[in-house]
Scaffold this active site. Structure first.
Site, PDB file in Angstrom:
ATOM      1  N   THR A   1      -8.882  11.232   0.717  1.00 23.68           N
ATOM      2  CA  THR A   1      -9.192  10.292  -0.359  1.00 23.68           C
ATOM      3  C   THR A   1     -10.659   9.838  -0.304  1.00 23.68           C
ATOM      4  O   THR A   1     -11.320   9.713  -1.323  1.00 23.68           O
ATOM      5  CB  THR A   1      -8.238   9.082  -0.249  1.00 23.68           C
ATOM      6  OG1 THR A   1      -6.909   9.582  -0.368  1.00 23.68           O
ATOM      7  CG2 THR A   1      -8.481   8.052  -1.330  1.00 23.68           C
TER       8      THR A   1
ATOM      9  N   SER B   1      -1.368   7.878  13.741  1.00 19.31           N
ATOM     10  CA  SER B   1      -2.610   7.831  12.968  1.00 19.31           C
ATOM     11  C   SER B   1      -2.417   7.016  11.690  1.00 19.31           C
ATOM     12  O   SER B   1      -3.167   6.069  11.407  1.00 19.31           O
ATOM     13  CB  SER B   1      -3.037   9.265  12.630  1.00 19.31           C
ATOM     14  OG  SER B   1      -4.021   9.266  11.634  1.00 19.31           O
TER      15      SER B   1
ATOM     16  N   ASP C   1       0.840  -1.207   0.000  1.00 20.03           N
ATOM     17  CA  ASP C   1       0.000   0.000   0.000  1.00 20.03           C
ATOM     18  C   ASP C   1       0.869   1.249   0.000  1.00 20.03           C
ATOM     19  O   ASP C   1       2.081   1.199   0.238  1.00 20.03           O
ATOM     20  CB  ASP C   1      -0.900  -0.024   1.246  1.00 20.03           C
ATOM     21  CG  ASP C   1      -2.052   0.965   1.157  1.00 20.03           C
ATOM     22  OD1 ASP C   1      -2.234   1.591   0.102  1.00 20.03           O
ATOM     23  OD2 ASP C   1      -2.761   1.104   2.173  1.00 20.03           O
ATOM     24  N   LYS C   2       0.214   2.369  -0.237  1.00 21.04           N
ATOM     25  CA  LYS C   2       0.867   3.691  -0.215  1.00 21.04           C
ATOM     26  C   LYS C   2       0.037   4.599   0.672  1.00 21.04           C
ATOM     27  O   LYS C   2      -1.187   4.452   0.756  1.00 21.04           O
ATOM     28  CB  LYS C   2       0.902   4.209  -1.657  1.00 21.04           C
ATOM     29  CG  LYS C   2       1.188   5.684  -1.814  1.00 21.04           C
ATOM     30  CD  LYS C   2      -0.085   6.497  -1.969  1.00 21.04           C
ATOM     31  CE  LYS C   2       0.220   7.969  -1.852  1.00 21.04           C
ATOM     32  NZ  LYS C   2      -0.991   8.804  -1.781  1.00 21.04           N
ATOM     33  N   HIS C   3       0.705   5.533   1.346  1.00 23.75           N
ATOM     34  CA  HIS C   3      -0.057   6.521   2.112  1.00 23.75           C
ATOM     35  C   HIS C   3       0.666   7.850   2.067  1.00 23.75           C
ATOM     36  O   HIS C   3       1.885   7.911   2.052  1.00 23.75           O
ATOM     37  CB  HIS C   3      -0.217   6.067   3.567  1.00 23.75           C
ATOM     38  CG  HIS C   3      -1.301   6.814   4.289  1.00 23.75           C
ATOM     39  ND1 HIS C   3      -2.629   6.478   4.183  1.00 23.75           N
ATOM     40  CD2 HIS C   3      -1.256   7.891   5.091  1.00 23.75           C
ATOM     41  CE1 HIS C   3      -3.353   7.301   4.907  1.00 23.75           C
ATOM     42  NE2 HIS C   3      -2.542   8.179   5.474  1.00 23.75           N
ATOM     43  N   SER C   4      -0.123   8.918   2.046  1.00 20.77           N
ATOM     44  CA  SER C   4       0.455  10.269   2.025  1.00 20.77           C
ATOM     45  C   SER C   4       0.208  10.929   3.370  1.00 20.77           C
ATOM     46  O   SER C   4      -0.809  10.676   4.021  1.00 20.77           O
ATOM     47  CB  SER C   4      -0.223  11.075   0.923  1.00 20.77           C
ATOM     48  OG  SER C   4      -0.039  12.453   1.141  1.00 20.77           O
TER      49      SER C   4
ATOM     50  N   ARG D   1      -8.819  15.788  15.989  1.00 22.97           N
ATOM     51  CA  ARG D   1      -7.648  16.579  15.558  1.00 22.97           C
ATOM     52  C   ARG D   1      -8.019  17.532  14.431  1.00 22.97           C
ATOM     53  O   ARG D   1      -7.556  18.670  14.367  1.00 22.97           O
ATOM     54  CB  ARG D   1      -6.522  15.644  15.094  1.00 22.97           C
ATOM     55  CG  ARG D   1      -5.850  14.896  16.209  1.00 22.97           C
ATOM     56  CD  ARG D   1      -5.007  13.757  15.661  1.00 22.97           C
ATOM     57  NE  ARG D   1      -3.950  14.227  14.799  1.00 22.97           N
ATOM     58  CZ  ARG D   1      -3.532  13.586  13.691  1.00 22.97           C
ATOM     59  NH1 ARG D   1      -4.089  12.458  13.326  1.00 22.97           N
ATOM     60  NH2 ARG D   1      -2.573  14.080  12.969  1.00 22.97           N
TER      61      ARG D   1
ATOM     62  N   LYS E   1      -3.533   2.506  11.251  1.00 22.74           N
ATOM     63  CA  LYS E   1      -4.457   1.983  10.217  1.00 22.74           C
ATOM     64  C   LYS E   1      -3.719   1.036   9.273  1.00 22.74           C
ATOM     65  O   LYS E   1      -4.233  -0.001   8.885  1.00 22.74           O
ATOM     66  CB  LYS E   1      -5.015   3.138   9.371  1.00 22.74           C
ATOM     67  CG  LYS E   1      -5.963   4.059  10.094  1.00 22.74           C
ATOM     68  CD  LYS E   1      -6.583   5.050   9.129  1.00 22.74           C
ATOM     69  CE  LYS E   1      -5.670   6.151   8.668  1.00 22.74           C
ATOM     70  NZ  LYS E   1      -5.645   7.359   9.415  1.00 22.74           N
ATOM     71  N   LYS E   2      -2.511   1.443   8.873  1.00 19.40           N
ATOM     72  CA  LYS E   2      -1.787   0.647   7.880  1.00 19.40           C
ATOM     73  C   LYS E   2      -1.351  -0.689   8.473  1.00 19.40           C
ATOM     74  O   LYS E   2      -1.412  -1.720   7.813  1.00 19.40           O
ATOM     75  CB  LYS E   2      -0.580   1.435   7.348  1.00 19.40           C
ATOM     76  CG  LYS E   2      -0.990   2.674   6.571  1.00 19.40           C
ATOM     77  CD  LYS E   2      -1.750   2.295   5.306  1.00 19.40           C
ATOM     78  CE  LYS E   2      -2.514   3.440   4.708  1.00 19.40           C
ATOM     79  NZ  LYS E   2      -3.308   3.074   3.532  1.00 19.40           N
TER      80      LYS E   2
HETATM   81  N1  URA Z   1      -3.101  10.864   7.215  1.00 23.47           N
HETATM   82  C1  URA Z   1      -3.578  10.188   8.286  1.00 23.47           C
HETATM   83  O1  URA Z   1      -4.171   9.134   8.163  1.00 23.47           O
HETATM   84  N2  URA Z   1      -3.375  10.720   9.502  1.00 23.47           N
HETATM   85  C2  URA Z   1      -2.714  11.877   9.697  1.00 23.47           C
HETATM   86  O2  URA Z   1      -2.564  12.285  10.819  1.00 23.47           O
HETATM   87  C3  URA Z   1      -2.221  12.577   8.577  1.00 23.47           C
HETATM   88  C4  URA Z   1      -2.426  12.038   7.322  1.00 23.47           C
END
Ligand code: URA
Length: 425
Positions: free
Chosen positions: A120, A183, A80-83, A168, A187-188
């Site tokens: 997203t 955060s 996976d990828k996350h920003s 937040r 999840k990842k």
């Molecule tokens: N993406 C997230 O899931 N959490 C954050 O705090 C910032 C970007």
């Protein structure tokens, strides 16, 4: 037995809460024992005081373990990828089907808009019928059959993050290395990934405004994820200007479709390939997935399988909502676009209704900005800087003023660095 006040008071005094205290707090966020006020105070405490490396890892794992951890039995790698968040950053929607076309399974658990940045899930919900909350069985089926599924964390995946994320977003406590790290990774890690690439944004449209901050965040993320058994690298990438000239939900999906169908080959495609190469080293294969139309076809299947329209890829503009007020914002003087305040542009979209001011706000998918002028472009007086898409005239006026204030017109072209600034492995 811990009390939320013990954890918050430790932070107030500048002490680190114990691992047990953090685990208790994460569980309390998940099961409702911790109130919204306590969650806000905790977030501000972590934001102001910071955690140690151990504390950050403990919070990440506690948030991961606040719910279920998925496992997969598939005939390819689960990646996976996350920003970390930016403006006009719609890479996930391009990259997930590209990776799927290259034999990767992508169970992408994504977020909603946060602070000034777009989310997203909010973008996908601009597609009529797209269900970001399928049952786990359906999520698994789509990952298996299509290769990618982009969804929200279900109620039992990192529920502590779900709660803290929303708090937040509206308490000015996003910009904390520790909270961003916990955060994203909770999840990842709960998604049961074997590997991950992180896009750590730096610049005026990112949470991390300086190279030092971005580098520290990238190192914290990579260190924590690898220590937890998920092979992870990060690219630090430019966010001093939006990645695409459209900011908002439906208008960004339009940009994604332009890339996936070969109408556009700008920075969105280039960054998707750069991030993709961290997971699938064969660049030609990644590029072919788009050039052949196969990634677009996968995207269309994912949309359909998750409740969206059948012919979305063939005719996306028919399905995406349009705002009733579309207004050109013109330059009041001539000059070269020498700087852009990405955060201010993102907030202009939030104030148009494209994001949330309080947790309960409903996002308007149609609003946003398009045709945002490029960094370094020369504009004459009266020429357009952007187009505002608004629900009401008064909101368009406000957004137009915000856009003018966010774009600096000067004499000299800005120095624009590379899209990818650094790689952290
Ligand atoms: N993406 C997230 O899931 N959490 C954050 O705090 C910032 C970007």
């Amino acid at each position: 037995m811990t009390d939320a006040r013990e954890v918050i008071a430790a932070l107030r005094r500048g002490e680190e809460p114990s691992t047990e205290g953090l685990a208790w707090f994460a569980q309390g966020l998940a099961d409702g024992t911790v109130s919204a006020a306590q969650a806000g105070a905790f977030a501000m405490g972590v934001c102001l005081r910071g955690l140690s490396e151990e504390g950050r890892a403990a919070l990440t794992l506690a948030m991961r373990d606040s719910g279920r951890v998925l496992d997969w039995d598939l005939d390819g790698p689960v990646l996976d990828k996350h920003s970390t968040g930016g403006v006009g950053d719609c890479v996930s929607l391009v990259l997930a089907p590209m990776l799927a076309e290259c034999g990767v399974y992508v169970p992408m658990i994504s977020g909603r808009g946060l602070g000034h940045t777009g989310g997203t899930l909010d973008k996908l919900e601009a597609i009529p019928g797209y269900n970001v909350n399928p049952e786990e069985r359906r999520f698994r089926e789509v990952v298996r059959d299509v290769g990618c599924a982009i969804v929200s964390a279900s109620a039992d995946i990192a529920p502590a993050d779900k709660r803290l994320y929303a708090v937040r977003d509206v308490t000015a406590t996003v910009e904390s290395l520790d909270l961003i790290c916990a955060s994203i990774l909770s999840k990842k890690l709960a998604a049961g990934l074997e590997g991950l690439v992180l896009d750590v944004k730096v610049g005026s449209g990112a949470f991390m405004k300086t190279d030092e901050e971005a580098s520290a965040l990238a190192r914290a993320l990579v260190g924590t994820a690898n220590a937890a058994g998920c092979r992870t690298t990060a690219l630090i990438t430019d966010m001093d200007a939006p990645l695409v000239p459209s900011l908002g939900n439906a208008v960004e999906v339009d940009q994604v479709m332009r890339v996936l169908t070969g109408l556009d080959t700008g920075p969105l495609l280039e960054l998707s390939v750069a991030l993709g190469k961290e997971l699938v080293p064969d660049e030609d294969r990644l590029r072919d997935s788009v050039a052949s139309g196969a990634a677009a076809e996968r995207f269309g299947r994912m949309v359909y399988d998750l409740g969206g329209p059948k012919g979305f890829v063939e005719n996306w503009s028919r399905y995406l909502p349009e705002a009733p007020v579309i207004r050109e914002v013109t330059a009041t003087e001539a000059g070269v676009v020498s700087a852009m305040d990405g955060e201010a542009l993102g907030l202009a979209v939030v104030h148009l209704g494209g994001g949330r001011a309080v947790e309960t706000d409903v996002v308007n998918p149609a609003v946003g900005l398009t045709d945002v002028v490029a960094r370094g472009a020369r504009v004459e007086k009266g020429q357009p800087l952007a187009r505002v898409h608004a629900a009401r005239e008064s909101q368009a006026d406000q957004a137009a003023a915000a856009v003018r204030a966010a774009i600096t017109l000067g004499d000299a072209s800005p120095k624009v660095g590379p899209l990818v600034r650094e790689r952290i492995a």
